[in-house]
Write an enzyme that holds these catalytic residues in place. Structure first.
Site, PDB file in Angstrom:
ATOM      1  N   TYR A 140       0.851  -1.187   0.000  1.00  0.00           N
ATOM      2  CA  TYR A 140       0.000   0.000   0.000  1.00  0.00           C
ATOM      3  C   TYR A 140       0.887   1.237   0.000  1.00  0.00           C
ATOM      4  O   TYR A 140       1.465   1.616   1.009  1.00  0.00           O
ATOM      5  CB  TYR A 140      -0.936   0.023   1.209  1.00  0.00           C
ATOM      6  CG  TYR A 140      -1.840  -1.178   1.349  1.00  0.00           C
ATOM      7  CD1 TYR A 140      -2.158  -1.990   0.254  1.00  0.00           C
ATOM      8  CD2 TYR A 140      -2.386  -1.508   2.587  1.00  0.00           C
ATOM      9  CE1 TYR A 140      -2.979  -3.098   0.400  1.00  0.00           C
ATOM     10  CE2 TYR A 140      -3.221  -2.609   2.734  1.00  0.00           C
ATOM     11  CZ  TYR A 140      -3.505  -3.401   1.638  1.00  0.00           C
ATOM     12  OH  TYR A 140      -4.320  -4.498   1.799  1.00  0.00           O
TER      13      TYR A 140
ATOM     14  N   HIS B  68       0.721 -11.925   1.314  1.00  0.00           N
ATOM     15  CA  HIS B  68      -0.345 -11.167   0.646  1.00  0.00           C
ATOM     16  C   HIS B  68      -0.957 -11.947  -0.522  1.00  0.00           C
ATOM     17  O   HIS B  68      -2.172 -11.929  -0.731  1.00  0.00           O
ATOM     18  CB  HIS B  68       0.228  -9.838   0.153  1.00  0.00           C
ATOM     19  CG  HIS B  68      -0.780  -8.752   0.048  1.00  0.00           C
ATOM     20  ND1 HIS B  68      -0.462  -7.423   0.149  1.00  0.00           N
ATOM     21  CD2 HIS B  68      -2.112  -8.771  -0.150  1.00  0.00           C
ATOM     22  CE1 HIS B  68      -1.550  -6.679   0.011  1.00  0.00           C
ATOM     23  NE2 HIS B  68      -2.562  -7.477  -0.177  1.00  0.00           N
TER      24      HIS B  68
ATOM     25  N   LEU C  90     -17.522  -4.482   2.278  1.00  0.00           N
ATOM     26  CA  LEU C  90     -18.609  -3.651   1.752  1.00  0.00           C
ATOM     27  C   LEU C  90     -18.589  -3.618   0.224  1.00  0.00           C
ATOM     28  O   LEU C  90     -19.127  -2.710  -0.398  1.00  0.00           O
ATOM     29  CB  LEU C  90     -18.514  -2.234   2.323  1.00  0.00           C
ATOM     30  CG  LEU C  90     -18.582  -2.156   3.846  1.00  0.00           C
ATOM     31  CD1 LEU C  90     -18.386  -0.722   4.328  1.00  0.00           C
ATOM     32  CD2 LEU C  90     -19.901  -2.721   4.359  1.00  0.00           C
TER      33      LEU C  90
ATOM     34  N   GLY D 214     -17.182  -0.613  -1.371  1.00  0.00           N
ATOM     35  CA  GLY D 214     -18.077   0.538  -1.216  1.00  0.00           C
ATOM     36  C   GLY D 214     -19.389   0.405  -1.944  1.00  0.00           C
ATOM     37  O   GLY D 214     -20.326   1.182  -1.696  1.00  0.00           O
ATOM     38  N   PHE D 215     -19.517  -0.575  -2.818  1.00  0.00           N
ATOM     39  CA  PHE D 215     -20.730  -0.716  -3.631  1.00  0.00           C
ATOM     40  C   PHE D 215     -21.955  -0.954  -2.759  1.00  0.00           C
ATOM     41  O   PHE D 215     -23.037  -0.400  -2.997  1.00  0.00           O
ATOM     42  CB  PHE D 215     -20.555  -1.874  -4.617  1.00  0.00           C
ATOM     43  CG  PHE D 215     -21.544  -1.888  -5.742  1.00  0.00           C
ATOM     44  CD1 PHE D 215     -21.228  -1.314  -6.962  1.00  0.00           C
ATOM     45  CD2 PHE D 215     -22.785  -2.482  -5.605  1.00  0.00           C
ATOM     46  CE1 PHE D 215     -22.143  -1.328  -8.018  1.00  0.00           C
ATOM     47  CE2 PHE D 215     -23.704  -2.498  -6.642  1.00  0.00           C
ATOM     48  CZ  PHE D 215     -23.372  -1.916  -7.855  1.00  0.00           C
TER      49      PHE D 215
END
Length: 331
Positions: free
Chosen positions: A60, A127, A208, A211-212
């Site tokens: 990130y 990861h 989530l 974000g949807f």
């Protein structure tokens, strides 16, 4: 805040915080640019509210997200469970492929420790599985780090069922982190059962649906031009309308109970088992507080059944990643 226990007795808050959106700039943008000051205040507020579980990764930024988390937890480290991830070759600040070699396992841990400003990592994940390195070698190197006191728990991310079983035979695995939400339920068929057979906790990322499921995204026009989700097949125009049918059911249940969509989607996940600890991504206090309130939400069986019926396993429109991303999951 309520608390749950992952594998190997690791106790964490029932909802953790995905810190990925907190980077300013970098390689993964969701929505508007993060404000680092607000991001740090978000972590501090979460700690005040009883959140103990914070998730970041080498990739990130790369690197800058770990640095931000390290700055935020200064003087507040005790009692927290800090998770980070290794697993990629990074050249010139760009990830260029998976690297699960023992050398990378150990070298990356040193960098993570330094950026996080800590003497140990509570939960260290691979990861993405490296298909060119036997999982036993990767996990064996992680087990060496446990013996050295540099990490306390071993985790994997997006590993397939056979890989999980092999890894668990090599060393105790505390958690698997993989995508899981109302619109991504495939782990229920073969991965969650293997986790439970081996006492491995499950940490859903993107709980989530990127974000949807919040209902706040009505079309692609609601996303900035450089938003990562513009490359997500499920946000593509041909899939968007079909997937909104899931959101409609979430919204109806939220309205009935005076909840946010996020709280309903997270409460559904929490109801799937006491070994499940979602980590919704956030960068602002207001969204963080909304999400963690889901730990106290109890949906009715009728609600749970309606949500499950609206989003059957494998029926969301479109794959969850593009071709390159899909080639790196469930290995």
């Amino acid at each position: 805040m309520k608390y749950r226990t992952l594998g190997q007795g690791l106790k964490v808050s029932a909802i953790g915080i995905g810190c990925m959106p907190m980077i300013k700039g970098g390689n993964i943008l969701y929505g508007d640019q993060a404000d680092p000051d607000e991001a740090i205040k978000t972590i501090h507020k979460a700690i005040d509210l009883g959140v103990t579980f914070f998730d970041t990764a080498q990739i990130y930024g790369p690197f800058s997200n770990e640095e931000l988390v390290g700055e935020a937890i200064k003087g507040k480290r005790d009692g927290l469970v800090i998770a980070t991830k290794f697993g990629f070759k990074i050249e010139g600040g760009v990830p260029v492929g998976a690297d699960g070699s023992p050398e990378n396992v150990k070298a990356t841990a040193e960098g993570c420790l330094k950026r996080l400003g800590t003497d140990y990592i509570d939960l260290y994940y691979q990861h993405r599985v490296d298909p060119n390195v036997p999982i036993e070698e990767t996990v064996g190197a992680m087990a060496d780090l446990v013996k050295e006191g540099k990490i306390r728990h071993i985790g994997l991310s997006e590993a397939g069922p056979a890989t999980l079983a092999k890894a668990a035979a090599e060393a105790p695995i505390t958690a698997l982190q993989s995508e899981y939400s109302l619109w991504e339920r495939d782990v229920e068929t073969d991965i969650l059962p293997v986790c439970r057979d081996h006492g491995i906790g499950f940490v859903p990322y993107s709980p989530l649906g990127r974000g949807f499921l919040t209902g706040q995204i009505k079309s692609l026009n609601d996303l900035p031009e450089n938003d990562w989700r513009r490359n997500d097949p499920r946000f593509d125009a041909k899939n968007f309308a079909a997937n909104m049918k899931i959101v409609d059911v979430v919204s109806n249940i939220a309205a009935q109970h005076g909840l946010s969509n996020a709280q309903v989607a997270l409460a559904w996940l929490l109801a799937q088992g006491e070994d499940i600890v979602p980590i919704p991504g956030t960068k602002r206090r207001v969204t963080m507080e909304d999400s963690i309130a889901a730990a106290s939400v109890q949906l009715t069986q009728e609600d749970l059944d309606a949500l499950a019926a609206a989003a059957p396993v494998g029926q969301t429109s479109g794959p969850r990643y593009g071709e390159r991303g899909m080639a790196m999951v469930r290995l």
